[in-house]
Write a protein that holds these residues in place. Structure first.
Motif, short mmCIF file in Angstrom:
data_model
loop_
_atom_site.label_atom_id
_atom_site.label_comp_id
_atom_site.label_asym_id
_atom_site.label_seq_id
_atom_site.Cartn_x
_atom_site.Cartn_y
_atom_site.Cartn_z
N TRP A 71 40.72 77.84 90.21
CA TRP A 71 39.40 78.48 90.21
C TRP A 71 38.27 77.48 90.38
CZ3 TRP A 71 37.45 83.58 88.84
CH2 TRP A 71 38.40 84.56 89.06
N GLY A 72 38.39 76.32 89.73
CA GLY A 72 37.34 75.33 89.86
C GLY A 72 37.40 74.62 91.21
N GLY A 73 38.57 74.11 91.56
CA GLY A 73 38.70 73.27 92.75
C GLY A 73 38.35 73.99 94.03
N LEU A 92 43.20 68.83 97.39
CA LEU A 92 44.63 68.55 97.20
C LEU A 92 45.19 69.55 96.20
CD1 LEU A 92 44.43 64.66 96.69
CD2 LEU A 92 44.79 65.90 98.84
N GLU A 93 46.29 70.20 96.55
CA GLU A 93 46.86 71.23 95.67
C GLU A 93 48.38 71.30 95.92
OE1 GLU A 93 46.10 73.61 93.24
OE2 GLU A 93 48.17 74.27 93.54
N ARG A 94 49.14 71.50 94.82
CA ARG A 94 50.60 71.52 94.97
C ARG A 94 51.14 72.82 95.58
NH1 ARG A 94 51.19 71.93 88.83
NH2 ARG A 94 51.82 69.75 88.87
N LEU A 161 38.01 66.50 89.46
CA LEU A 161 39.28 66.88 88.84
C LEU A 161 39.17 68.30 88.30
CD1 LEU A 161 39.91 63.64 86.73
CD2 LEU A 161 40.99 64.25 88.91
N SER A 162 40.04 69.18 88.80
CA SER A 162 40.08 70.55 88.26
C SER A 162 41.54 70.91 88.02
CB SER A 162 39.42 71.53 89.24
OG SER A 162 39.19 72.76 88.61
N PRO A 163 42.18 70.20 87.09
CA PRO A 163 43.64 70.32 86.95
C PRO A 163 44.11 71.46 86.08
CG PRO A 163 42.81 68.66 85.43
CD PRO A 163 41.61 69.19 86.19
N GLN A 221 42.13 76.86 73.78
CA GLN A 221 43.22 77.38 74.60
C GLN A 221 42.62 78.05 75.83
OE1 GLN A 221 43.36 80.59 71.42
NE2 GLN A 221 44.63 81.51 73.00
N ARG A 222 43.46 78.21 76.86
CA ARG A 222 43.02 78.91 78.06
C ARG A 222 42.75 80.38 77.74
NH1 ARG A 222 45.65 78.10 83.95
NH2 ARG A 222 43.93 76.63 83.96
N CYS A 223 41.58 80.85 78.12
CA CYS A 223 41.18 82.27 78.01
C CYS A 223 41.61 82.93 76.71
CB CYS A 223 41.70 83.06 79.20
SG CYS A 223 40.85 84.65 79.36
N GLY A 354 36.13 72.97 84.82
CA GLY A 354 37.09 73.99 84.43
C GLY A 354 37.72 73.74 83.07
N ASP A 355 38.94 74.22 82.92
CA ASP A 355 39.59 74.22 81.61
C ASP A 355 39.81 72.83 81.03
OD1 ASP A 355 39.75 76.91 82.04
OD2 ASP A 355 41.93 77.06 81.90
N ALA A 356 39.93 71.82 81.87
CA ALA A 356 40.25 70.47 81.38
C ALA A 356 39.08 69.84 80.63
CB ALA A 356 40.65 69.57 82.56
N LYS A 369 37.56 78.46 78.06
CA LYS A 369 38.39 78.00 79.19
C LYS A 369 38.68 79.21 80.06
CE LYS A 369 39.65 73.96 76.70
NZ LYS A 369 38.64 73.16 77.41
N ALA A 370 37.69 79.50 80.91
CA ALA A 370 37.69 80.73 81.71
C ALA A 370 37.45 80.42 83.18
CB ALA A 370 36.59 81.67 81.20
N GLY A 371 38.03 81.26 84.05
CA GLY A 371 37.82 81.09 85.48
C GLY A 371 36.35 81.18 85.84
N HIS A 372 35.63 82.06 85.14
CA HIS A 372 34.19 82.22 85.39
C HIS A 372 33.47 80.89 85.16
CE1 HIS A 372 30.58 84.93 85.45
NE2 HIS A 372 30.05 83.86 84.88
N VAL A 373 33.82 80.21 84.06
CA VAL A 373 33.18 78.91 83.75
C VAL A 373 33.61 77.86 84.78
CG1 VAL A 373 33.04 77.05 82.05
CG2 VAL A 373 32.99 79.43 81.29
#
Ligand code: FAD
Length: 460
Positions: A71-73, A92-94, A161-163, A221-223, A354-356, A369-373
């Motif tokens: 979401w961030g990257g 860059l993304e896996r 970094l948006s890991p 924690q995430r969301c 993002g969440d990191a 830790k939200a996609g919106h943020v």
């Protein structure tokens, strides 16, 4: 999205099998992944493959490298491309496919289909004009300003970094990798965009009855509201199928939060015989082989489980050496950033979004830790870089946050929470939180409108 936001299960299985294969699981992703590169005027290069090789040579343009296309990257790539046209932007993304965790609880119970959650990275990058490279990021060398990937190394002027997050199974199992892998494989948390979501969906739909236990991680924690949404929606599925089944929520926290009254009313009024909520259930021991959990609130056995280990900043924050220190002296698990400008505390050319992102305020500690943020952080950081590239000193900007949680599918009803931020006279970021606890069908409409708008913002 289909009529009344509902899809058939057959369609999920048909569409999902290919997508699941395109999403690496976090551990399998360490293996070599196929390489895709796209960008304006650049044909696909021959497959590289050695981390000592150069991934992309340098032209005249300065370069921003974005690590992690969640979401961030993905938002950062779009906004940098738009706001700083002279900058080379490389994402860059896996994974080959973007998979959205937001709205995925609704997907678990067939309210939306797989297509609704997924996007082809290559296609989006070609449309929006930045370079996308599908590869596993192995190392981040801040001293030489280089990112080393499975397909070669790339240097940067700015690094974003948006890991996202990683699961800290060590907190449960120490060095017992066998137990950690068994837990991940058999009882996936499905909190990171990966094939875990497909395994969880299969398990929920195949569930024949008995106890499905969810362990909730301690904050941050995430969301935070999303496990309660997940519990409600799984309960709604079990209710519709008339299963003799329970959803047992083992919560580390002393109470449901945020939107506590709204969720608790749903547990009581809609799922009285299905949802059991257990507060203060700090996990002490997990035995994935014998399906048992010991907690501070008692011991539990289960027929299936969603085992969420504590969350930490994703691996890339650790590889970049930006993880902060706790008061006790060890790593605190999250990226230490300047609270207003989001660059690493010791490096102005490295931004974390993002969440990191770690501790930002003595009042509320961490942004939700939200996609919106994450989306807002990305836009803010793109603005900071644009200002710096124009030789201007950026003024700070703050995010807001909005989160909708579906608690019932028949009829569809949701509750929500809203956060705003401002800097007070002491220079501290302050948070205001408003919970909307009354479940309403209109809130479901607002949720889909929010998702439509934010997808448009990321991909349009
Ligand atoms: C069930 C659920 C429901 C949610 N609901 C909502 C909601 O309603 N609203 C909301 O705002 N938020 C919601 N969220 C939270 C949201 O998903 C996250 O806050 C958001 O994804 C954070 O964005 P990010 O960019 O920080 O991380 P991510 O989106 O996780 O992106 C990280 C990316 O980095 C990539 N990556 C990591 N390491 C490497 C590596 N070594 N090499 C290459 N690539 C790598 C990953 O593959 C991933 O694509 C929900 C989450 C869950 C799990």
């Amino acid at each position: 999205m289909t009529d009344r936001h509902t899809v058939s299960r057959r369609r999920f299985l048909a569409a999902g099998s290919g997508i699941a294969a395109a999403l690496a699981t976090p551990t399998l992703a360490q293996a070599a992944t196929p390489l895709q590169i796209a960008g304006p005027g650049r044909p696909l290069p021959p497959l590289a493959g050695r981390s000592t090789q150069t991934l992309l040579g340098r032209g005249k343009a300065r370069r921003a490298v974005i690590c992690g296309g969640g979401w961030g990257g993905i938002t950062a790539a779009k906004y940098l491309r738009q706001q700083v046209p002279h900058l080379e932007v490389v994402l860059l993304e896996r994974n080959a496919v973007f998979f959205s965790c937001p709205m995925s609880n609704k997907w678990l119970v067939d309210v939306v289909d797989t297509q609704y959650l997924t996007k082809d990275y290559l296609k989006i990058s070609e449309e929006l004009g930045y370079r996308f490279i599908q590869t596993e990021i192995l190392e981040i060398e801040r001293d030489t300003k280089r990112v080393v990937t499975a397909a070669g190394a790339i240097d940067y002027d700015y690094l974003i970094l948006s890991p996202g997050i990683r699961y800290n199974y060590e907190a449960w199992f120490g060095n017992d990798l066998r137990a950690a892998e068994a837990t991940r494989a058999r009882f996936p948390a499905a909190y990171i965009p990966s094939a875990e979501h497909f395994r969880l969906k299969q398990a929920i739909h195949d569930f024949k009855g008995g106890d499905l236990v969810m362990t909730l991680p301690p904050p941050p924690q995430r969301c935070p509201p999303s496990p309660y949404e997940r519990a409600c929606l799984i309960a709604s599925l079990f209710k519709a199928k008339k299963l003799n089944a329970r959803v047992v929520i083992l919560d580390h926290k002393p109470d449901v939060m945020p939107i506590g009254p709204g969720f608790k009313a749903a547990f009581q009024e809609l799922y009285k015989d299905i949802v059991t909520y257990v507060p203060n259930a700090h996990v002490k021991e997990v035995d994935p082989f014998n399906k048992r959990i010991k907690t501070a609130a008692g011991d539990f056995s289960f027929d299936h489980a969603i085992l969420m280990a504590p969350h930490q900043a994703g691996d890339l924050a650790w590889k970049a050496g930006v993880v902060g220190q706790s008061f006790q002296g060890g790593p605190d698990g999250w990226a230490a950033v300047d609270p207003l400008f989001l660059h690493a505390e010791d490096d102005k050319d490295v931004y974390v979004i993002g969440d990191a992102v770690g501790y930002v305020s003595p009042q509320f500690s961490f942004y939700p830790k939200a996609g919106h943020v994450a989306n807002q952080h990305a836009r803010i950081v793109a603005h900071y870089i644009a200002e710096r590239e124009a030789d201007r000193e950026p003024g700070y900007r703050l995010p807001d946050n909005l989160c909708f949680m579906m608690v019932s599918t028949q009829p569809q009803e949701a509750i929500s929470v809203k956060f705003d931020y401002k800097v007070n006279a002491m220079g501290i970021i302050e948070q205001t939180q408003i919970d909307f606890n009354e479940r309403k069908p209109e809130t479901v409409g607002e949720d889909f409108e929010w998702a439509r708008g934010i997808y448009e913002d990321m991909f349009g």
